[in-house]
Design a protein around this motif. Structure first.
Motif, mmCIF file in Angstrom:
data_model
loop_
_atom_site.group_PDB
_atom_site.id
_atom_site.type_symbol
_atom_site.label_atom_id
_atom_site.label_comp_id
_atom_site.label_asym_id
_atom_site.label_seq_id
_atom_site.Cartn_x
_atom_site.Cartn_y
_atom_site.Cartn_z
ATOM 1 N N SER A 45 20.947 12.140 10.044
ATOM 2 C CA SER A 45 20.898 11.349 8.810
ATOM 3 C C SER A 45 19.792 10.308 8.824
ATOM 4 C CB SER A 45 22.243 10.636 8.598
ATOM 5 O OG SER A 45 22.402 9.574 9.531
ATOM 6 N N GLY A 46 19.100 10.168 9.933
ATOM 7 C CA GLY A 46 18.089 9.126 10.032
ATOM 8 C C GLY A 46 18.674 7.751 10.252
ATOM 9 N N GLY A 47 19.826 7.694 10.938
ATOM 10 C CA GLY A 47 20.432 6.401 11.253
ATOM 11 C C GLY A 47 21.246 5.812 10.122
ATOM 12 N N ARG A 48 21.912 6.675 9.339
ATOM 13 C CA ARG A 48 22.681 6.194 8.182
ATOM 14 C C ARG A 48 24.186 6.268 8.382
ATOM 15 N NH1 ARG A 48 21.631 9.571 3.505
ATOM 16 N NH2 ARG A 48 20.525 11.127 4.756
ATOM 17 N N LEU A 49 24.670 6.686 9.551
ATOM 18 C CA LEU A 49 26.094 6.894 9.740
ATOM 19 C C LEU A 49 26.802 5.581 10.075
ATOM 20 C CD1 LEU A 49 28.162 9.209 9.757
ATOM 21 C CD2 LEU A 49 27.892 9.302 12.247
ATOM 22 N N ASN A 50 27.977 5.381 9.454
ATOM 23 C CA ASN A 50 28.833 4.223 9.709
ATOM 24 C C ASN A 50 30.239 4.722 10.029
ATOM 25 O OD1 ASN A 50 27.615 1.296 8.741
ATOM 26 N ND2 ASN A 50 26.591 3.038 7.775
ATOM 27 N N PRO A 51 30.525 5.046 11.292
ATOM 28 C CA PRO A 51 31.843 5.581 11.622
ATOM 29 C C PRO A 51 32.906 4.486 11.630
ATOM 30 C CG PRO A 51 30.159 6.146 13.284
ATOM 31 C CD PRO A 51 29.628 5.035 12.459
ATOM 32 N N LEU A 62 23.565 3.080 16.689
ATOM 33 C CA LEU A 62 24.860 3.531 16.186
ATOM 34 C C LEU A 62 25.986 2.629 16.672
ATOM 35 C CD1 LEU A 62 26.573 5.567 14.647
ATOM 36 C CD2 LEU A 62 26.588 7.010 16.697
ATOM 37 N N GLY A 63 25.871 2.121 17.886
ATOM 38 C CA GLY A 63 26.911 1.260 18.422
ATOM 39 C C GLY A 63 27.135 0.005 17.598
ATOM 40 N N ARG A 64 26.115 -0.436 16.862
ATOM 41 C CA ARG A 64 26.262 -1.620 16.008
ATOM 42 C C ARG A 64 26.827 -1.268 14.639
ATOM 43 N NH1 ARG A 64 21.164 -2.230 18.224
ATOM 44 N NH2 ARG A 64 20.132 -1.656 16.263
ATOM 45 N N ARG A 65 26.976 0.041 14.375
ATOM 46 C CA ARG A 65 27.494 0.469 13.070
ATOM 47 C C ARG A 65 28.871 1.098 13.171
ATOM 48 N NH1 ARG A 65 24.062 4.348 12.165
ATOM 49 N NH2 ARG A 65 22.300 3.779 13.496
ATOM 50 N N LEU A 66 29.605 0.770 14.217
ATOM 51 C CA LEU A 66 30.973 1.243 14.357
ATOM 52 C C LEU A 66 31.927 0.237 13.706
ATOM 53 C CD1 LEU A 66 30.927 2.532 18.025
ATOM 54 C CD2 LEU A 66 31.409 3.913 16.012
ATOM 55 N N TRP A 67 32.874 0.747 12.930
ATOM 56 C CA TRP A 67 33.814 -0.080 12.181
ATOM 57 C C TRP A 67 35.239 0.177 12.654
ATOM 58 C CZ3 TRP A 67 32.257 -3.052 7.740
ATOM 59 C CH2 TRP A 67 30.900 -2.920 7.416
ATOM 60 N N TYR A 68 36.037 -0.874 12.619
ATOM 61 C CA TYR A 68 37.469 -0.714 12.888
ATOM 62 C C TYR A 68 38.226 -0.935 11.588
ATOM 63 C CZ TYR A 68 42.036 -0.825 14.914
ATOM 64 O OH TYR A 68 43.342 -0.512 15.214
ATOM 65 N N SER A 125 44.743 -6.535 14.984
ATOM 66 C CA SER A 125 43.624 -5.594 14.934
ATOM 67 C C SER A 125 42.337 -6.302 14.534
ATOM 68 C CB SER A 125 43.936 -4.461 13.953
ATOM 69 O OG SER A 125 44.123 -4.942 12.634
ATOM 70 N N ALA A 126 42.437 -7.289 13.660
ATOM 71 C CA ALA A 126 41.245 -8.053 13.275
ATOM 72 C C ALA A 126 40.678 -8.794 14.478
ATOM 73 C CB ALA A 126 41.608 -9.034 12.161
ATOM 74 N N ARG A 127 41.566 -9.375 15.269
ATOM 75 C CA ARG A 127 41.130 -10.120 16.459
ATOM 76 C C ARG A 127 40.468 -9.173 17.469
ATOM 77 N NH1 ARG A 127 45.843 -11.419 18.102
ATOM 78 N NH2 ARG A 127 46.019 -13.020 16.481
ATOM 79 N N TRP A 128 41.097 -8.013 17.717
ATOM 80 C CA TRP A 128 40.555 -7.078 18.702
ATOM 81 C C TRP A 128 39.188 -6.577 18.265
ATOM 82 C CZ3 TRP A 128 38.568 -2.322 19.512
ATOM 83 C CH2 TRP A 128 38.577 -1.829 20.826
ATOM 84 N N ALA A 129 39.043 -6.227 16.997
ATOM 85 C CA ALA A 129 37.752 -5.743 16.500
ATOM 86 C C ALA A 129 36.673 -6.800 16.664
ATOM 87 C CB ALA A 129 37.884 -5.323 15.040
ATOM 88 N N GLY A 130 37.012 -8.045 16.393
ATOM 89 C CA GLY A 130 36.041 -9.118 16.559
ATOM 90 C C GLY A 130 35.639 -9.309 17.996
ATOM 91 N N GLU A 131 36.624 -9.318 18.893
ATOM 92 C CA GLU A 131 36.342 -9.523 20.318
ATOM 93 C C GLU A 131 35.452 -8.433 20.893
ATOM 94 O OE1 GLU A 131 40.548 -11.801 21.485
ATOM 95 O OE2 GLU A 131 40.312 -9.634 21.787
ATOM 96 N N HIS A 132 35.500 -7.230 20.303
ATOM 97 C CA HIS A 132 34.728 -6.112 20.836
ATOM 98 C C HIS A 132 33.476 -5.814 20.001
ATOM 99 C CE1 HIS A 132 38.487 -5.682 23.012
ATOM 100 N NE2 HIS A 132 37.821 -4.962 23.890
ATOM 101 N N MET A 159 32.866 -5.105 16.897
ATOM 102 C CA MET A 159 32.826 -4.078 15.872
ATOM 103 C C MET A 159 32.684 -4.714 14.495
ATOM 104 S SD MET A 159 35.767 -1.406 17.210
ATOM 105 C CE MET A 159 35.146 -0.043 16.195
ATOM 106 N N ASN A 160 32.431 -3.891 13.478
ATOM 107 C CA ASN A 160 32.532 -4.326 12.102
ATOM 108 C C ASN A 160 33.972 -4.096 11.652
ATOM 109 O OD1 ASN A 160 29.598 -4.712 11.982
ATOM 110 N ND2 ASN A 160 29.510 -2.482 11.949
#
Length: 347
Positions: free
Chosen positions: A102-108, A175-181, A188-195, A197-198
């Motif tokens: 995709s040319g760097g467009r993926l947001n998993p 890609l690692g900076r475009r991973l979402w929880y 879950s909000a706290r865990w995503a922030g600590e790790h 993620m978006n």
């Protein structure tokens, strides 16, 4: 409410990709056409839901691989992949491959928890390890490590004519900076922030107050508190990315028949918004139906919306292709501008 609401910077949409079991190709093609339309209308992102053993997209990564070859600019996301069904190493390979295509467009976007109806599917999914599978945050951490280039094995080098890597291949930088929880609780909000993620919020949250306080519960305020918890634990603080995903149905160009159907759909789902539902105590947001001006006014007063500068409005279930065309067109041409958003130009 914050003293300075955030202007809407990025506008996306989310679709479930329903299909007829007797003709599944047609529904998948409809989803791809909707994503192409979204790009033409200037949307920043298109997201697909994930459904197993249902008549909705079961393989969003494959669908987005196809979408990546039919679009050139719009970002492509999953909201969300339930990791209980996945092997993190294999998923990391697929995600990196599609991101490169995709040319760097993926947001998993991903979530945790046992697979839905686990007792009924465990023998088919994990016949030998059903009792020992881990369905918590550790599964996300493994995926994060693999995507971000941490070693997956202690073996690498040349064996005969073959070359082996100790990290997942291909590796897609960024890609690692475009991973979402996808989360709906303070934990879950706290865990995503600590790790790092978006954070994806949706129209569902866990009914919980500060320090476990009991209701009454206000959906928008719960969502606001979860966003604050996420940013308080994220390395980027207030700059950490959060996307909101309410169900939004503008009626500016809808026919009278469409408006009546949309209003009936929202009315049927309204009772679930009045009190927590089920053992998990889930609280649902009301669907927003009306003119773009009416919806914009409600969003500007929404405590959760005022904390975000990007959204992925969810398209309703079970509507027709033509309905989605009308809804997306009104979002892009009426609602988005009413919220301060401007469409992206094609490249």
């Amino acid at each position: 409410m914050p003293s300075t609401p955030r202007p809407l910077r990025r506008l996306g949409f989310l679709t479930i990709g329903l299909f007829d079991g007797a003709d599944p190709a047609k529904g998948h093609e409809s989803t791809l056409e909707i994503i192409e339309l979204g790009e033409r209308l200037g949307f920043d992102s298109a997201w697909v839901r994930h459904r197993h053993l249902q008549y909705g997209i079961s393989s969003p990564v494959a669908v987005l691989a196809a979408a990546s070859q039919r679009t050139s600019r719009i970002e492509l996301g999953t909201a969300v992949i339930p990791l209980g069904w996945e092997n993190p190493l294999r998923l990391a390979e697929d995600l990196a491959t599609v991101d490169l295509l995709s040319g760097g467009r993926l947001n998993p976007g991903v979530s945790v928890g046992p697979p839905m109806h686990y007792e009924q599917v465990r023998e088919a999914l994990y016949p030998d390890t059903a009792d020992s599978e881990e369905f918590g945050y550790e599964r996300v951490r493994r995926l994060l490590d693999f995507v971000r280039g941490e070693p997956a094995t202690d073996f690498s080098g040349v064996e005969g004519f073959e070359v082996f890597s100790d990290v997942v291949q291909p590796h897609s930088a960024g890609l690692g900076r475009r991973l979402w929880y996808g989360g709906g609780s303070l934990g879950s909000a706290r865990w995503a922030g600590e790790h790092g993620m978006n954070f994806l919020t949706s129209s569902v949250v866990k009914a919980e107050g500060p320090d476990g306080a009991e209701g009454p519960y206000d959906f928008a305020e719960i969502q606001r508190s979860q966003i604050a918890e996420f940013r308080a634990h994220h390395p980027d603080g207030e700059a950490a990315r959060v996307s909101q995903g309410l169900v939004v149905i503008p009626t500016d160009s809808a026919t009278p028949e469409q408006r009546a159907r949309y209003e009936a759909y929202a009315a049927k789902r309204l009772p679930r918004t009045t009190a927590p539902q089920g053992p998990a105590r889930l609280l649902f947001a009301p669907d927003l139906v009306g003119t773009s001006a009416e919806i914009a006014e409600r969003l500007h007063a929404h405590a959760g919306f005022r904390e975000v500068d990007e959204v992925a409005f969810a398209l309703p279930f079970t509507f027709e292709h033509e309905d989605y065309v009308q809804i997306l067109t009104d979002i892009a041409t009426h609602l988005g501008p009413a919220l301060g958003w401007h469409p992206r130009a094609a490249v």
